[in-house]
Design an enzyme around this catalytic site. Structure first.
Site, mmCIF file in Angstrom:
data_model
loop_
_atom_site.group_PDB
_atom_site.id
_atom_site.type_symbol
_atom_site.label_atom_id
_atom_site.label_comp_id
_atom_site.label_asym_id
_atom_site.label_seq_id
_atom_site.Cartn_x
_atom_site.Cartn_y
_atom_site.Cartn_z
ATOM 1 N N SER A 237 1.703 -39.138 4.760
ATOM 2 C CA SER A 237 1.407 -40.389 3.749
ATOM 3 C C SER A 237 2.713 -39.961 2.855
ATOM 4 O O SER A 237 3.688 -40.124 2.975
ATOM 5 C CB SER A 237 0.392 -40.482 2.902
ATOM 6 O OG SER A 237 0.164 -41.140 2.154
ATOM 7 N N ASP A 463 -2.390 -49.981 8.483
ATOM 8 C CA ASP A 463 -2.858 -48.841 7.753
ATOM 9 C C ASP A 463 -2.388 -49.094 6.924
ATOM 10 O O ASP A 463 -1.877 -49.954 6.272
ATOM 11 C CB ASP A 463 -1.303 -47.493 8.244
ATOM 12 C CG ASP A 463 -1.767 -46.591 7.568
ATOM 13 O OD1 ASP A 463 -2.137 -46.917 6.393
ATOM 14 O OD2 ASP A 463 -1.153 -45.636 7.871
ATOM 15 N N HIS A 491 -4.696 -44.863 8.145
ATOM 16 C CA HIS A 491 -4.214 -44.530 7.421
ATOM 17 C C HIS A 491 -4.236 -43.447 8.683
ATOM 18 O O HIS A 491 -4.503 -42.092 8.483
ATOM 19 C CB HIS A 491 -4.685 -43.637 6.238
ATOM 20 C CG HIS A 491 -3.032 -43.352 5.322
ATOM 21 N ND1 HIS A 491 -2.422 -43.891 5.437
ATOM 22 C CD2 HIS A 491 -3.298 -42.119 4.118
ATOM 23 C CE1 HIS A 491 -1.491 -43.267 4.223
ATOM 24 N NE2 HIS A 491 -2.016 -42.779 4.181
#
Length: 521
Positions: A237, A463, A491
């Site tokens: 991320s 996602d 995710h």
């Protein structure tokens, strides 16, 4: 909601022992032209070679000559803890310094080297991420690498920024993210501006030096202290932005890199927010469809649209009248975080069903639990880390762009088109940095990473937090980017139940096998 969910992976650490979300990896090799070659590992008492410690700038020789004094961690003597000293301001290396908290999980088998990991956020502590390595990473990586986590500057135990008391943070998280009348707008404005003022008052000069660029510089000092000529890295991320920034600053130091749940580092703040709004809407629709497909009588309704209406009606009801949640009340802000939290991982959609079903019956406790987990709030009312404050400090230092409160209504239609359920929340989030008056001394980078070894960029088709198109864009922007696509929900891609992804990542990190660009799993 005050820079809401921007590049978010805060939940990854809050739920690391419960919800395996926001996971990421990283890699490095001794020679990018020979990625399969294992590199020699200096012993802790042997000074690293000059090729490892040579600083990129004058005045940093002492910083780069450090060796880490690893000691068994108090909480787990199978893990090692240490610190690394770095300058607050790299333009003044002889000035004030801070200590970064480190944690190492030694390799279980034939050691290849050290793998530095970052769970995202920004703001999630990397030491907690590494400490959970046995749950986060699979056996091939645990056998080959010392997993090394660090709390980036301003986070965790690395000179953490401080903004609000626990009670004030409770009110901030619970606050209405979508003010509907002048009085609510005034309260919202006071909250946003007050947050920034409190951060400045409580954090001091460090607040101007918690940028991603400075954290990437710290990561190169860590590489040298680990005795590695090139950095092996797995970032998830926001950790992909950190990794890409490192690749731009130190392309010749890039070893085996995996950037999972990639962020498009070229986008402006408004486009990032708009894309995330659409991503969470896509994830919520997939969740409702799954409810319809897995039962003959989905409690949300008979169609996806009915299910979404049930959820939006619930949010409207909570905004009007908070729900009882034990000895607390579930306010609209808590309800929002409680709903988006389980969307990070398909395996835990059942938690969302449990919480929504309970809330529809008038009990907000389960949604409150999810909100607390998202914000790292403990049962005793204290916060386990400063992730909710650090995400604000780092994001607003990297990009202080925001819009005046009076301009938000003009943005809502576009955001609601992208996300009928969450669009207004993200639109109001565009004001999040209005209270930030601290500016970074670092100039923005045009990230290309020219000359770096192959960098794996992973994306997942549905996602919610980092849309697939961001991975496509980042892989294209990086000179050596290699795109790998996972078809799925949740995710990030690695260790999410997709054997193709897992094998691809592990073959690359352990053996240096570079997959074809555009590999689909």
């Amino acid at each position: 909601m005050k820079k809401v969910l921007a590049l978010v992976a805060v939940l990854a650490l809050a739920l690391s022992a419960f919800l395996a979300v926001g996971l990421s990896l990283g890699g490095g090799s001794s020679d990018p032209s020979d990625p399969s070659g294992a590199r020699p590992t200096p012993s802790p008492t042997t000074p690293p070679p000059a090729s490892v410690t040579q600083p990129p700038e004058q005045g940093l020789a002492d910083v780069y000559s450090q060796r880490i004094d690893w000691q068994p961690c108090e909480s787990n003597d199978d893990q090692d803890c240490g610190t690394l000293t770095v300058p607050v301001d790299y333009r003044d290396p002889q000035g004030e310094t801070i200590d970064l908290a480190l944690l190492r999980v030694p390799a279980r088998g034939e050691r290849v080297g050290s793998m530095v990991v970052n769970p995202g956020g920004p703001g999630a502590p990397g030491t907690s991420y590494a400490a959970a390595a046995g749950m986060v990473f699979r056996a091939p990586l645990l056998e080959a690498y010392d997993v090394v986590g660090f709390d980036p500057r301003g986070t965790g135990r690395s000179a953490p920024v401080d903004c609000l008391s626990d009670e004030e943070l409770d009110a901030y998280v619970a606050g209405d993210p979508t003010p509907d009348d002048p009085a609510e707008v005034a309260d919202y404005r006071d909250s946003v501006l007050g947050f920034g003022a409190s951060c400045r008052a409580n954090s001091g000069p460090l607040l101007a030096h918690v940028s991603t660029i400075e954290a990437a510089r710290d990561m190169d000092v860590l590489r040298a202290a680990l005795g590695e000529e090139r950095l092996t890295y797995l970032g998830a991320s926001y950790g992909t932005k950190l990794g890409a920034t490192y690749a731009e600053l130190f392309p010749e130091r890039v070893g085996r890199f995996v950037l999972d749940g990639a962020v498009d580092v070229s986008l402006d703040a408004e486009t990032l927010s708009l894309d995330q709004a659409a991503g969470f809407e896509t994830a919520l629709r997939a969740y409702v469809q799954n409810c319809l497909d897995s039962t003959d009588n989905c409690f949300l309704g008979d169609t996806v649209e009915e299910g979404l209406t049930t959820i939006t009606d619930l949010l409207a009801s909570v905004e009007e009248q908070p729900l009882p949640a034990g000895d607390r009340e579930l306010a609209i802000g808590n309800a929002f975080y409680g709903i988006v939290a389980p969307l990070y991982n398909r395996d835990y959609w059942f938690l969302l069903s449990t919480a929504l079903s309970s809330a529809l019956e008038g009990n907000g406790s389960a949604l409150m639990d999810l909100s607390d987990l998202y914000a790292s709030r403990g049962a005793d009312g204290s916060y386990d880390n400063n992730s909710m404050e650090a995400i604000y400090a780092i994001n607003c230092l990297d990009d202080p762009t925001s819009i005046p409160f009076g301009r938000v209504p003009s943005k809502i239609a576009e955001f609601e088109e992208a996300s009928p359920t969450f669009g207004d929340v993200f639109a109001w989030g565009l004001t999040g940095c209005r209270g930030s008056q601290v500016r970074s001394s670092e100039e923005p980078l045009d990230i290309r990473g020219e000359g770096a070894a192959p960098i794996l960029v992973l994306g997942t088709t549905r996602d919610p937090a980092t849309p697939m198109k961001w991975a496509v864009a980042l892989a294209d922007q990086l000179d050596s980017g290699v795109l790998v696509e996972r078809d799925g929900d949740g995710h990030t891609a690695y260790n999410s139940g997709n054997a193709c992804i897992d094998t691809t990542v592990e073959d690359y990190l352990v053996d240096g096998v570079v997959p074809d660009d555009g590999t689909r799993c």
